[in-house]
Scaffold this motif. Structure first.
Motif, PDB file in Angstrom:
ATOM      1  N   GLU A  54      47.890  51.798  44.093  1.00 42.74           N
ATOM      2  CA  GLU A  54      48.109  52.495  42.812  1.00 42.74           C
ATOM      3  C   GLU A  54      48.667  51.543  41.761  1.00 42.74           C
ATOM      4  O   GLU A  54      48.308  51.616  40.578  1.00 42.74           O
ATOM      5  CB  GLU A  54      49.049  53.675  43.014  1.00 42.74           C
ATOM      6  CG  GLU A  54      48.499  54.759  43.942  1.00 42.74           C
ATOM      7  CD  GLU A  54      49.560  55.779  44.337  1.00 42.74           C
ATOM      8  OE1 GLU A  54      49.208  56.965  44.442  1.00 42.74           O
ATOM      9  OE2 GLU A  54      50.727  55.380  44.544  1.00 42.74           O
ATOM     10  N   LEU A  55      49.555  50.652  42.189  1.00 46.97           N
ATOM     11  CA  LEU A  55      50.100  49.660  41.267  1.00 46.97           C
ATOM     12  C   LEU A  55      48.986  48.769  40.739  1.00 46.97           C
ATOM     13  O   LEU A  55      48.913  48.487  39.535  1.00 46.97           O
ATOM     14  CB  LEU A  55      51.159  48.810  41.980  1.00 46.97           C
ATOM     15  CG  LEU A  55      51.910  47.815  41.106  1.00 46.97           C
ATOM     16  CD1 LEU A  55      53.024  48.510  40.336  1.00 46.97           C
ATOM     17  CD2 LEU A  55      52.493  46.675  41.951  1.00 46.97           C
ATOM     18  N   ALA A  56      48.094  48.341  41.629  1.00 46.49           N
ATOM     19  CA  ALA A  56      46.972  47.494  41.225  1.00 46.49           C
ATOM     20  C   ALA A  56      46.056  48.218  40.249  1.00 46.49           C
ATOM     21  O   ALA A  56      45.602  47.635  39.256  1.00 46.49           O
ATOM     22  CB  ALA A  56      46.193  47.043  42.458  1.00 46.49           C
ATOM     23  N   ALA A  57      45.814  49.494  40.518  1.00 45.44           N
ATOM     24  CA  ALA A  57      44.925  50.268  39.648  1.00 45.44           C
ATOM     25  C   ALA A  57      45.511  50.473  38.261  1.00 45.44           C
ATOM     26  O   ALA A  57      44.772  50.621  37.280  1.00 45.44           O
ATOM     27  CB  ALA A  57      44.625  51.617  40.290  1.00 45.44           C
ATOM     28  N   SER A  58      46.839  50.478  38.173  1.00 44.76           N
ATOM     29  CA  SER A  58      47.496  50.725  36.882  1.00 44.76           C
ATOM     30  C   SER A  58      47.896  49.445  36.167  1.00 44.76           C
ATOM     31  O   SER A  58      48.561  49.486  35.129  1.00 44.76           O
ATOM     32  CB  SER A  58      48.741  51.592  37.093  1.00 44.76           C
ATOM     33  OG  SER A  58      49.701  50.917  37.899  1.00 44.76           O
ATOM     34  N   LEU A  59      47.505  48.292  36.706  1.00 49.60           N
ATOM     35  CA  LEU A  59      47.878  47.016  36.119  1.00 49.60           C
ATOM     36  C   LEU A  59      47.274  46.877  34.719  1.00 49.60           C
ATOM     37  O   LEU A  59      46.096  47.186  34.514  1.00 49.60           O
ATOM     38  CB  LEU A  59      47.383  45.875  37.013  1.00 49.60           C
ATOM     39  CG  LEU A  59      48.059  44.523  36.861  1.00 49.60           C
ATOM     40  CD1 LEU A  59      49.493  44.579  37.375  1.00 49.60           C
ATOM     41  CD2 LEU A  59      47.274  43.453  37.626  1.00 49.60           C
ATOM     42  N   PRO A  60      48.044  46.450  33.726  1.00 52.76           N
ATOM     43  CA  PRO A  60      47.496  46.265  32.368  1.00 52.76           C
ATOM     44  C   PRO A  60      46.324  45.295  32.372  1.00 52.76           C
ATOM     45  O   PRO A  60      46.243  44.387  33.207  1.00 52.76           O
ATOM     46  CB  PRO A  60      48.689  45.691  31.580  1.00 52.76           C
ATOM     47  CG  PRO A  60      49.897  46.136  32.333  1.00 52.76           C
ATOM     48  CD  PRO A  60      49.494  46.160  33.780  1.00 52.76           C
ATOM     49  N   ALA A  61      45.428  45.463  31.408  1.00 55.08           N
ATOM     50  CA  ALA A  61      44.221  44.646  31.361  1.00 55.08           C
ATOM     51  C   ALA A  61      44.546  43.165  31.198  1.00 55.08           C
ATOM     52  O   ALA A  61      43.927  42.308  31.815  1.00 55.08           O
ATOM     53  CB  ALA A  61      43.327  45.123  30.221  1.00 55.08           C
ATOM     54  N   ARG A  62      45.510  42.857  30.341  1.00 49.67           N
ATOM     55  CA  ARG A  62      45.895  41.467  30.124  1.00 49.67           C
ATOM     56  C   ARG A  62      47.178  41.185  30.901  1.00 49.67           C
ATOM     57  O   ARG A  62      48.279  41.378  30.412  1.00 49.67           O
ATOM     58  CB  ARG A  62      46.097  41.196  28.634  1.00 49.67           C
ATOM     59  CG  ARG A  62      44.815  41.362  27.827  1.00 49.67           C
ATOM     60  CD  ARG A  62      44.990  40.916  26.405  1.00 49.67           C
ATOM     61  NE  ARG A  62      43.750  40.962  25.658  1.00 49.67           N
ATOM     62  CZ  ARG A  62      43.612  40.555  24.395  1.00 49.67           C
ATOM     63  NH1 ARG A  62      44.661  40.065  23.756  1.00 49.67           N
ATOM     64  NH2 ARG A  62      42.443  40.643  23.785  1.00 49.67           N
ATOM     65  N   PHE A  63      46.978  40.740  32.122  1.00 49.88           N
ATOM     66  CA  PHE A  63      48.120  40.487  33.002  1.00 49.88           C
ATOM     67  C   PHE A  63      47.837  39.226  33.798  1.00 49.88           C
ATOM     68  O   PHE A  63      47.742  39.243  35.010  1.00 49.88           O
ATOM     69  CB  PHE A  63      48.350  41.687  33.936  1.00 49.88           C
ATOM     70  CG  PHE A  63      49.725  41.744  34.526  1.00 49.88           C
ATOM     71  CD1 PHE A  63      50.770  42.341  33.845  1.00 49.88           C
ATOM     72  CD2 PHE A  63      49.990  41.171  35.757  1.00 49.88           C
ATOM     73  CE1 PHE A  63      52.045  42.391  34.377  1.00 49.88           C
ATOM     74  CE2 PHE A  63      51.257  41.210  36.318  1.00 49.88           C
ATOM     75  CZ  PHE A  63      52.290  41.827  35.622  1.00 49.88           C
ATOM     76  N   LYS A  64      47.649  38.122  33.065  1.00 49.66           N
ATOM     77  CA  LYS A  64      47.229  36.892  33.718  1.00 49.66           C
ATOM     78  C   LYS A  64      48.340  35.847  33.670  1.00 49.66           C
ATOM     79  O   LYS A  64      49.087  35.749  32.705  1.00 49.66           O
ATOM     80  CB  LYS A  64      45.964  36.339  33.072  1.00 49.66           C
ATOM     81  CG  LYS A  64      44.766  37.271  33.249  1.00 49.66           C
ATOM     82  CD  LYS A  64      43.471  36.567  32.904  1.00 49.66           C
ATOM     83  CE  LYS A  64      42.281  37.498  33.095  1.00 49.66           C
ATOM     84  NZ  LYS A  64      42.086  37.864  34.495  1.00 49.66           N
ATOM     85  N   GLY A  65      48.422  35.101  34.747  1.00 49.85           N
ATOM     86  CA  GLY A  65      49.372  34.016  34.847  1.00 49.85           C
ATOM     87  C   GLY A  65      49.050  33.200  36.078  1.00 49.85           C
ATOM     88  O   GLY A  65      48.431  33.718  37.012  1.00 49.85           O
ATOM     89  N   THR A  66      49.456  31.942  36.092  1.00 53.61           N
ATOM     90  CA  THR A  66      49.142  31.096  37.240  1.00 53.61           C
ATOM     91  C   THR A  66      50.346  30.906  38.159  1.00 53.61           C
ATOM     92  O   THR A  66      50.274  30.126  39.117  1.00 53.61           O
ATOM     93  CB  THR A  66      48.632  29.724  36.777  1.00 53.61           C
ATOM     94  OG1 THR A  66      49.574  29.158  35.862  1.00 53.61           O
ATOM     95  CG2 THR A  66      47.281  29.871  36.092  1.00 53.61           C
TER      96      THR A  66
END
Length: 612
Positions: A54-66
């Motif tokens: 559920e957390l993965a499904a609700s992740l914001p579209a711009r949530f990128k980092g290395t």
């Protein structure tokens, strides 16, 4: 219990973190969260009282980092909710922290921070760490120095991972009493509280020891202690397959693991039975025959089901090796200033190999000069590394919180130990040969019992539907049957929430008989041994008081004494516990199903208990 993951490298961190958290779900949790640091130095946090999917499904579209950190939380400070979920940040959201363990002086530190004007958002002890690290960072300390300075003020247990927006591509981690392991990849690094989280990416691992920290970058890692002295940890290769955590067609992981027991026992036995000399080969003991003959007594330490398996193991050792043996809860042992004797061999039992109370007990024994063997399932775990030698179960991953196949494999491992010790002592080749044959027959006999599941399920549903009349069940057994009764009562309690009490059958008339009546069912463990007639007398005492009895036995019990009987195959008497326990696992599972319980994740419980 709580799970930690961290990643630094060229990949998008969030999917790697979420995959790692999914692989740690079996440990038990009530909320989850991730934080990533972008290349430009921005911190993004997403956490909630949700399952990982559920957390993965609700992740914001711009949530990128290395680089980033993730956590599954099992509440210790503060109720399970979105705010108390990890990661936790400082006020400026420069620092993010995930933490397993308990900070014992959290209230004192919180008060000092509040006096400095810090406003807290959560009820957790972990938020204290974020604000402390931020304070040192604001004074000019780098992340490594800020974490070291913070930990010098902390009392308690921790496994932590920390990121700072001012240092993108860096994660600082530390361990004290809560497991952390580094995964060394190709130009990328992983961190987790369990190798399972990243074994799909690398098998090169570095286990941190208590008091150690590490700075982790994509290019590699550096380990050191709180005084900044290098510890020079080198990677080792872990022997572990990538396991897909699915139920393989079963309704639940618990059902799958119950049915995997014949194969699990075969793995525990594989290559260890010596028919020529009627003994067991256990190469990992690091203890020769001469040294074993100097051992005068054995003390077994474990918690929960491991403790009950230890009780069965102590009886096996006394029966076969004629050495005094006893089992004790590790959680009690470590606090009573135990006398550690040079001629006593201590055995630590843990499925996960990370059980905090058991690990602390092992360290107490070692601190006082004692010798400790481990009986564990998880290769390379903290207890396995701390012990002087031991036996791996090879039962395979166990996901459901309630232990079944690991419990059974632990008893089998103790049978191997007892056979090995016995043949070094005075156990005859003939007796050893009979036990070798009986051990070899166990997987097939377990399959015979599992074939009775439909009938056992019907009985469980019947007894569960009537439990509300008294809200409880009684479990009884004598000698070898008593630890089986204790384990069965625990299984019923933890997954069905039916109160259950286990008592020695011989003690029933010394008090508990007052509870017996038509509303309180009794489950009786009745092996066909020298105490069979005495057990029948006890059943008669229950039935004359209108008590209902379900017997687990090697032959049908007279219906006047037991309303129902589940018959199991006969083995050597010392192995009775293995087979008598199997139908009681099925009984607990189907009773829980009948009551609509979450059998894989029972309330308030976690798979790996890494806090006190």
């Amino acid at each position: 219990m709580c799970g930690i993951v961290a990643y630094v490298g060229p990949q998008d961190a969030a999917p790697v973190l979420l995959e790692g958290l999914q692989r740690l779900e079996y440990r038990g949790y009530d909320s989850a969260g991730v934080a990533v640091v972008t290349r430009s130095g921005a911190l993004k946090v997403h956490k909630a009282k949700l399952r990982v999917a559920e957390l993965a499904a609700s992740l914001p579209a711009r949530f990128k980092g290395t680089s980033g950190i993730g956590h599954t939380r099992w509440a210790t400070h503060g109720e399970p909710n979105d705010v108390n979920a990890h990661p936790h940040t400082d006020t400026a959201e420069r620092i993010a922290v995930v933490h397993n363990g308990v900070i014992e002086n959290a209230d004192e530190l919180r008060a000092a921070l509040a006096a400095d004007g810090v406003e807290f958002r959560s009820q957790t002890d972990t938020e204290v760490l974020a604000h402390l690290v931020a304070q040192y960072a604001e004074r000019g300390a780098g992340l490594e120095e800020a974490v070291r300075s913070t930990l010098r003020r902390v009392v308690g247990t921790y496994g932590i991972a920390v990121v700072d927006v001012s240092e993108p591509g860096v994660v600082v981690v530390a361990r004290n009493g809560s497991p952390l392991v580094l995964g060394v990849g190709e130009k990328e690094m992983f961190v987790a509280s369990d190798v399972t989280a990243f074994v799909a990416y690398t098998r090169q691992v570095v286990h941190l020891e208590d008091g150690e920290l590490a700075v982790v970058r994509a290019s590699g890692y550096r380990t050191f202690n709180e005084e900044a002295r290098a510890t020079h940890r080198t990677p080792s290769e872990v022997d572990m397959e990538v396991v897909e955590f699915d139920t393989a067609g079963h309704a639940h992981f618990l059902a799958k693991e119950i049915h995997e027991q014949p194969d699990a026992v075969e793995r525990t036995l594989r290559g260890r039975l010596d028919r020529r000399f009627a003994t067991a080969h256990l190469g990992g003991l690091n203890l020769g025959a001469r040294e074993l003959r100097e051992v005068r007594r054995i003390k077994i330490l474990g918690c929960g089901s491991a403790y009950y398996a230890g009780e069965i193991g102590a009886q096996l050792i006394e029966d076969l090796a004629r050495m005094p043996a006893s089992s004790e809860p590790a959680s009690e042992f470590r606090y009573r200033n135990p006398v550690i004797e040079s001629d006593t061999l201590y055995i630590a039992v843990s499925q996960s190999g990370e059980t905090y109370d058991t690990l602390a007990a092992v360290k107490e024994v070692k601190r006082k000069g004692g010798r400790v063997l481990g009986v564990v399932n998880s290769v390379g775990s903290a207890i396995a590394r701390e012990c002087d030698g031991g036996v791996y179960l090879h039962a395979g991953p166990e996901v459901s919180v309630a232990s079944t196949k690991a419990f059974t494999s632990t008893i089998v491992a103790f049978a191997l130990l007892a056979l090995h010790f016995g043949r070094i002592q005075d156990l005859s080749p003939a007796a050893g040969g009979r036990l070798v044959e009986a051990l070899d027959a166990l997987p097939g006999q377990i399959r015979e019992i599992l074939a009775q599941e439909e009938r056992i399920a019907a009985l469980a549903a019947e007894y569960a539907s009537e439990h509300a009349k008294s809200g409880s069940m009684m479990f009884i057994g004598r000698v070898r049957g008593f630890p089986v009764a204790r384990e069965a009562a625990q299984k019923l309690k933890e997954i069905s929430y039916i109160h259950a009490e286990a008592y020695p059958a011989s003690e029933l008339k010394h008090g508990p008989l007052a509870l017996i009546g038509p509303e309180l069912p009794t489950v009786a463990v009745v092996p066909d041994d020298e105490l069979f007639d005495k057990n029948l007398t006890t059943l008669g005492e229950i039935r004359t008081r209108a008590g209902r009895v379900l017997a687990v036995a090697h032959r049908e019990i007279d219906p006047a004494l037991a309303e129902h009987t589940v018959v199991v195959p006969k083995s050597e008497p010392v192995l009775d516990a293995v087979l008598l326990n199997i139908p009681l696992q099925l009984f607990a599972y189907h009773a829980a199903l009948a009551l609509g319980r979450d059998v894989d994740r029972p309330r308030n419980l976690a798979k790996s208990v890494t806090v006190e």
